[in-house]
Design a protein around this motif. Structure first.
Motif, mmCIF file in Angstrom:
data_model
loop_
_atom_site.group_PDB
_atom_site.id
_atom_site.type_symbol
_atom_site.label_atom_id
_atom_site.label_comp_id
_atom_site.label_asym_id
_atom_site.label_seq_id
_atom_site.Cartn_x
_atom_site.Cartn_y
_atom_site.Cartn_z
ATOM 1 N N GLY A 258 0.795 -1.222 0.000
ATOM 2 C CA GLY A 258 0.000 0.000 0.000
ATOM 3 C C GLY A 258 0.829 1.274 0.000
ATOM 4 N N ALA A 259 2.069 1.181 -0.394
ATOM 5 C CA ALA A 259 2.928 2.370 -0.408
ATOM 6 C C ALA A 259 2.374 3.434 -1.355
ATOM 7 N N VAL A 260 2.421 4.679 -0.910
ATOM 8 C CA VAL A 260 1.998 5.798 -1.742
ATOM 9 C C VAL A 260 3.043 6.907 -1.703
ATOM 10 N N CYS A 261 3.030 7.728 -2.745
ATOM 11 C CA CYS A 261 3.784 8.975 -2.775
ATOM 12 C C CYS A 261 2.773 10.113 -2.916
ATOM 13 N N LEU A 262 3.164 11.299 -2.516
ATOM 14 C CA LEU A 262 2.285 12.461 -2.584
ATOM 15 C C LEU A 262 2.949 13.532 -3.439
ATOM 16 N N HIS A 263 2.306 13.862 -4.555
ATOM 17 C CA HIS A 263 2.868 14.831 -5.494
ATOM 18 C C HIS A 263 2.199 16.184 -5.305
ATOM 19 N N ALA A 264 3.023 17.211 -5.050
ATOM 20 C CA ALA A 264 2.538 18.576 -4.869
ATOM 21 C C ALA A 264 3.089 19.450 -5.993
ATOM 22 N N PRO A 265 2.390 19.531 -7.134
ATOM 23 C CA PRO A 265 2.911 20.271 -8.290
ATOM 24 C C PRO A 265 3.240 21.727 -7.980
ATOM 25 N N ARG A 266 2.389 22.372 -7.180
ATOM 26 C CA ARG A 266 2.619 23.788 -6.869
ATOM 27 C C ARG A 266 3.945 24.003 -6.141
ATOM 28 N N LEU A 267 4.349 23.006 -5.370
ATOM 29 C CA LEU A 267 5.615 23.088 -4.634
ATOM 30 C C LEU A 267 6.783 22.507 -5.427
ATOM 31 N N GLY A 268 6.479 21.891 -6.569
ATOM 32 C CA GLY A 268 7.537 21.233 -7.342
ATOM 33 C C GLY A 268 8.187 20.110 -6.563
ATOM 34 N N ALA A 269 7.353 19.368 -5.825
ATOM 35 C CA ALA A 269 7.892 18.360 -4.909
ATOM 36 C C ALA A 269 7.041 17.102 -4.916
ATOM 37 N N VAL A 270 7.689 15.978 -4.564
ATOM 38 C CA VAL A 270 6.983 14.731 -4.332
ATOM 39 C C VAL A 270 7.549 14.102 -3.058
ATOM 40 N N PHE A 271 6.663 13.600 -2.236
ATOM 41 C CA PHE A 271 7.040 12.979 -0.963
ATOM 42 C C PHE A 271 6.930 11.472 -1.157
ATOM 43 N N THR A 272 8.066 10.785 -1.107
ATOM 44 C CA THR A 272 8.121 9.406 -1.598
ATOM 45 C C THR A 272 8.179 8.343 -0.512
ATOM 46 N N GLY A 273 8.129 8.725 0.763
ATOM 47 C CA GLY A 273 8.222 7.706 1.799
ATOM 48 C C GLY A 273 9.467 6.866 1.599
ATOM 49 N N ASP A 274 9.287 5.529 1.533
ATOM 50 C CA ASP A 274 10.421 4.642 1.309
ATOM 51 C C ASP A 274 10.403 4.029 -0.082
ATOM 52 N N THR A 275 9.681 4.652 -1.023
ATOM 53 C CA THR A 275 9.641 4.134 -2.391
ATOM 54 C C THR A 275 10.885 4.534 -3.173
ATOM 55 N N LEU A 276 11.304 5.783 -3.055
ATOM 56 C CA LEU A 276 12.482 6.260 -3.784
ATOM 57 C C LEU A 276 13.338 7.105 -2.861
ATOM 58 N N PHE A 277 14.640 6.768 -2.829
ATOM 59 C CA PHE A 277 15.611 7.511 -2.038
ATOM 60 C C PHE A 277 16.635 8.168 -2.949
ATOM 61 N N ARG A 278 17.479 8.978 -2.351
ATOM 62 C CA ARG A 278 18.639 9.498 -3.069
ATOM 63 C C ARG A 278 19.572 8.316 -3.343
ATOM 64 N N GLY A 279 19.696 7.938 -4.605
ATOM 65 C CA GLY A 279 20.586 6.840 -4.963
ATOM 66 C C GLY A 279 19.896 5.550 -5.319
ATOM 67 N N GLY A 280 18.569 5.469 -5.207
ATOM 68 C CA GLY A 280 17.920 4.231 -5.616
ATOM 69 C C GLY A 280 16.599 3.975 -4.932
ATOM 70 N N PRO A 281 16.007 2.814 -5.261
ATOM 71 C CA PRO A 281 14.697 2.466 -4.703
ATOM 72 C C PRO A 281 14.787 2.024 -3.259
ATOM 73 N N GLY A 282 13.635 1.998 -2.596
ATOM 74 C CA GLY A 282 13.554 1.483 -1.244
ATOM 75 C C GLY A 282 13.823 -0.009 -1.201
ATOM 76 N N ALA A 283 14.072 -0.513 -0.005
ATOM 77 C CA ALA A 283 14.408 -1.922 0.182
ATOM 78 C C ALA A 283 13.232 -2.824 -0.161
#
Length: 205
Positions: free
Chosen positions: A127-152
């Motif tokens: 049930g992993a989700v990410c939250l995309h905020a276009p107005r902020l130019g940001a996405v909150f990825t939880g543990d789906t995507l990190f700096r350097g690769g995908p989550g475990a």
């Protein structure tokens, strides 16, 4: 407005326990915020909220380190807990018998005039989700995507092939300048992560 609280505790699954630092994100305005993940320390998160109204506590997934403070925090800030229903089994391990409000792919949440679109991105958890905020130019990825690769994906309820598909179809299609705010560690940008994903695919994990 984007604010962050870093909380510390443990993550436990499959009989193992690890020390972790979690990023808890507050998104909204000076008067109203949405909280992304309720990790470890409800008091510290509530203190950062202050007197602002909380529209919701959104769980990016139901691993214990992202939800262990959810019930306490919900009581402190008087806000509903939102989670994708595919993570119900993980949720029940931590909060047996407690209900939550189901999240749906494509649902739009708002706080302080900021809209966040729910992207269902299974792989790290069903049930992993990410939250995309276009107005902020940001996405909150939880543990789906990190700096350097995908989550475990080496533990129960996870899938490497599924997380790669989620990242490829749901996240790498966002504008390359989109800032990626993660559940642990430093932020990155979408454009920097496509090459890293190719490296992970070549390695097969």
């Amino acid at each position: 407005m984007i604010d962050k609280v870093v909380t510390s505790g443990t993550f436990s699954l499959d009989g193992g326990t690890w020390d972790v630092d979690n990023n808890v994100w507050l998104v909204g305005s000076a008067g109203e915020v949405l909280i992304i993940d309720a990790a470890h320390d409800a008091a510290a998160i509530a203190e950062r909220v202050g007197d602002r109204r909380v529209t919701a506590i959104v769980c990016t997934h139901a691993h214990n380190d992202h939800i262990n403070a959810a019930a306490d925090l919900a009581a402190r800030v008087d806000a509903p807990i939102l989670l994708h229903p595919d993570d119900r089994e993980l949720w029940e391990m931590v909060h047996p018998g407690r209900s939550f409000t189901p999240l749906a792919d494509g649902q739009v949440l708002t706080a302080g005039g900021i809209e966040l679109t729910v992207l269902h991105t299974p792989g790290h958890a069903p049930g992993a989700v990410c939250l995309h905020a276009p107005r902020l130019g940001a996405v909150f990825t939880g543990d789906t995507l990190f700096r350097g690769g995908p989550g475990a994906t080496g533990r129960s309820f996870s899938s490497f092939d599924t997380i790669i598909e989620s990242i490829t179809k749901r996240l790498l299609t966002l504008p390359p300048e989109t800032v990626v705010h993660t559940g642990h560690g430093d932020s990155t940008v979408i454009g920097d992560e496509a090459p890293h994903l190719e490296e992970w695919l070549a390695r097969g994990h």
